[in-house]
Design a protein around this motif. Structure first.
Motif, PDB file in Angstrom:
ATOM      1  N   PRO A  14       5.178  -6.199   3.661  1.00  0.00           N
ATOM      2  CA  PRO A  14       6.389  -6.423   2.846  1.00  0.00           C
ATOM      3  C   PRO A  14       5.882  -6.079   1.404  1.00  0.00           C
ATOM      4  O   PRO A  14       6.878  -5.833   0.397  1.00  0.00           O
ATOM      5  CB  PRO A  14       6.866  -7.680   2.803  1.00  0.00           C
ATOM      6  CG  PRO A  14       6.093  -8.454   4.205  1.00  0.00           C
ATOM      7  CD  PRO A  14       4.908  -7.519   4.337  1.00  0.00           C
ATOM      8  N   THR A  15       4.628  -6.362   0.968  1.00  0.00           N
ATOM      9  CA  THR A  15       4.381  -6.287  -0.376  1.00  0.00           C
ATOM     10  C   THR A  15       3.910  -4.822  -0.625  1.00  0.00           C
ATOM     11  O   THR A  15       3.612  -4.445  -2.032  1.00  0.00           O
ATOM     12  CB  THR A  15       2.975  -7.283  -0.918  1.00  0.00           C
ATOM     13  OG1 THR A  15       2.311  -6.818   0.186  1.00  0.00           O
ATOM     14  CG2 THR A  15       3.521  -8.842  -0.582  1.00  0.00           C
TER      15      THR A  15
ATOM     16  N   ASN B  44       0.777 -11.898   4.697  1.00  0.00           N
ATOM     17  CA  ASN B  44       0.702 -12.707   3.598  1.00  0.00           C
ATOM     18  C   ASN B  44       2.020 -13.420   3.544  1.00  0.00           C
ATOM     19  O   ASN B  44       2.105 -14.508   2.956  1.00  0.00           O
ATOM     20  CB  ASN B  44       0.421 -11.906   2.276  1.00  0.00           C
ATOM     21  CG  ASN B  44       1.625 -11.020   2.019  1.00  0.00           C
ATOM     22  OD1 ASN B  44       1.664  -9.974   2.738  1.00  0.00           O
ATOM     23  ND2 ASN B  44       2.639 -11.577   1.309  1.00  0.00           N
ATOM     24  N   ALA B  45       3.053 -12.875   4.328  1.00  0.00           N
ATOM     25  CA  ALA B  45       4.281 -13.375   4.325  1.00  0.00           C
ATOM     26  C   ALA B  45       4.527 -14.749   5.332  1.00  0.00           C
ATOM     27  O   ALA B  45       5.331 -14.533   6.518  1.00  0.00           O
ATOM     28  CB  ALA B  45       5.329 -12.386   4.317  1.00  0.00           C
ATOM     29  N   VAL B  46       3.827 -15.845   5.047  1.00  0.00           N
ATOM     30  CA  VAL B  46       4.093 -16.842   6.030  1.00  0.00           C
ATOM     31  C   VAL B  46       4.423 -18.026   5.040  1.00  0.00           C
ATOM     32  O   VAL B  46       3.872 -18.277   4.132  1.00  0.00           O
ATOM     33  CB  VAL B  46       2.779 -17.196   6.760  1.00  0.00           C
ATOM     34  CG1 VAL B  46       2.638 -18.594   7.317  1.00  0.00           C
ATOM     35  CG2 VAL B  46       2.594 -16.038   7.597  1.00  0.00           C
TER      36      VAL B  46
ATOM     37  N   VAL C 159      16.234  -8.281   8.943  1.00  0.00           N
ATOM     38  CA  VAL C 159      16.044  -8.179   7.472  1.00  0.00           C
ATOM     39  C   VAL C 159      16.006  -6.426   7.341  1.00  0.00           C
ATOM     40  O   VAL C 159      15.379  -6.118   6.098  1.00  0.00           O
ATOM     41  CB  VAL C 159      15.274  -8.837   6.693  1.00  0.00           C
ATOM     42  CG1 VAL C 159      15.806 -10.126   6.584  1.00  0.00           C
ATOM     43  CG2 VAL C 159      13.782  -8.873   7.121  1.00  0.00           C
ATOM     44  N   GLY C 160      16.244  -5.430   8.360  1.00  0.00           N
ATOM     45  CA  GLY C 160      15.932  -4.326   8.015  1.00  0.00           C
ATOM     46  C   GLY C 160      14.796  -3.694   8.614  1.00  0.00           C
ATOM     47  O   GLY C 160      14.580  -3.524   9.591  1.00  0.00           O
ATOM     48  N   THR C 161      13.777  -3.345   7.903  1.00  0.00           N
ATOM     49  CA  THR C 161      12.407  -2.936   8.238  1.00  0.00           C
ATOM     50  C   THR C 161      11.837  -3.835   8.964  1.00  0.00           C
ATOM     51  O   THR C 161      10.841  -3.789   9.610  1.00  0.00           O
ATOM     52  CB  THR C 161      11.632  -2.413   6.950  1.00  0.00           C
ATOM     53  OG1 THR C 161      11.493  -3.658   6.106  1.00  0.00           O
ATOM     54  CG2 THR C 161      12.189  -1.001   6.399  1.00  0.00           C
TER      55      THR C 161
ATOM     56  N   VAL D 273       7.337 -13.040   8.204  1.00  0.00           N
ATOM     57  CA  VAL D 273       8.075 -11.668   7.947  1.00  0.00           C
ATOM     58  C   VAL D 273       7.110 -10.723   8.862  1.00  0.00           C
ATOM     59  O   VAL D 273       6.083 -10.459   8.272  1.00  0.00           O
ATOM     60  CB  VAL D 273       8.288 -11.491   6.551  1.00  0.00           C
ATOM     61  CG1 VAL D 273       9.102 -10.105   6.528  1.00  0.00           C
ATOM     62  CG2 VAL D 273       8.780 -12.594   5.647  1.00  0.00           C
ATOM     63  N   CYS D 274       7.752 -10.057   9.950  1.00  0.00           N
ATOM     64  CA  CYS D 274       6.930  -9.290  10.483  1.00  0.00           C
ATOM     65  C   CYS D 274       7.710  -7.726  10.772  1.00  0.00           C
ATOM     66  O   CYS D 274       8.993  -7.941  11.120  1.00  0.00           O
ATOM     67  CB  CYS D 274       6.866  -9.646  12.001  1.00  0.00           C
ATOM     68  SG  CYS D 274       5.905  -8.854  13.221  1.00  0.00           S
ATOM     69  N   ASN D 275       7.021  -6.659  10.499  1.00  0.00           N
ATOM     70  CA  ASN D 275       7.437  -5.236  10.394  1.00  0.00           C
ATOM     71  C   ASN D 275       7.965  -4.746  11.829  1.00  0.00           C
ATOM     72  O   ASN D 275       7.205  -5.348  12.945  1.00  0.00           O
ATOM     73  CB  ASN D 275       6.290  -4.349   9.913  1.00  0.00           C
ATOM     74  CG  ASN D 275       6.821  -3.084   9.645  1.00  0.00           C
ATOM     75  OD1 ASN D 275       7.455  -2.414  10.390  1.00  0.00           O
ATOM     76  ND2 ASN D 275       7.046  -2.514   8.243  1.00  0.00           N
TER      77      ASN D 275
END
Ligand SMILES: Cc1cc2nc3c(=O)[nH]c(=O)nc-3n(C[C@H](O)[C@H](O)[C@H](O)COP(=O)(O)O)c2cc1C
Length: 170
Positions: A164-165, A30-32, A123-125, A45-47
């Motif tokens: 991320p959510t 969802n984080a695009v 950004v960490g994780t 945003v990619c784990n």
């Protein structure tokens, strides 16, 4: 902190894909978001635990498919809850090959972007991967995009811990 506040942020739903050698893979995100217009840049945003993360870091390329409203739930099961470390996600999914060589899922998609990785922010994780858009196309101008709020509130869809959510027990 009231974590319910996060549910007032708005997103779409996307498949972010990449490859390394012959191995194609992708994940639901969802984080695009678009970063700039000129030059055209987009971020995801990619784990760090996502298998796709390794492919993007190694190949320095990725694609983004914009999912249409009510896209087949099988795509969420496959791309959002399974890992390409053990499954061939592209075996059963209609896709094309982008200029960069990245696979692009065209099944259930409204539009796509083909990107070269130009920046990575730790950004960490997660990492934030910023891509320069090399190519893009519109596949369906009639249908609506799949909004994350619709996925969660109407379809009662869940997000796994790598998203991320993610909020435990929600
Ligand atoms: C609705 C939804 C949203 C998600 N959003 C993200 C996201 O923005 N970033 C992320 O790293 N993972 C996200 N995920 C989790 C990944 O899609 C999931 O961990 C996937 O299995 C990783 O696949 P891979 O290991 O093959 O790369 C989301 C999953 C779902 C179902």
């Amino acid at each position: 902190m009231n974590r319910e506040a996060f549910y007032k942020l708005t997103y779409g739903l996307y498949l972010v894909s990449s490859l390394r050698g012959e191995k194609k893979n992708g994940f639901v995100s969802n984080a695009v978001f678009q970063v700039t217009s000129n030059p055209p840049q987009i971020a995801v945003v990619c784990n760090k635990d996502n298998f796709t993360s390794q492919l993007i870091k190694d190949s320095k390329l990725f694609s983004i498919s914009v999912l249409k409203k009510d896209a087949n739930p099988k795509l969420f099961g496959l791309f959002g809850f399974k890992t390409g470390a053990t499954v061939d996600k592209f075996e059963s999914v209609k896709h094309i090959t982008a200029k960069t060589g990245a696979p692009i899922v065209v099944e259930e998609s409204l539009a796509w972007f083909d990107c070269e990785l130009i920046n990575t922010f730790d950004v960490g994780t997660h990492n934030i991967f910023v891509g320069q858009i090399i190519d893009s196309d519109l596949l369906d101008s009639e249908s609506e995009p799949f909004l994350y709020s619709y996925y969660r509130d109407v379809k009662k869809g869940k997000a796994p811990k790598n998203a991320p959510t993610f909020i435990a027990n929600k």
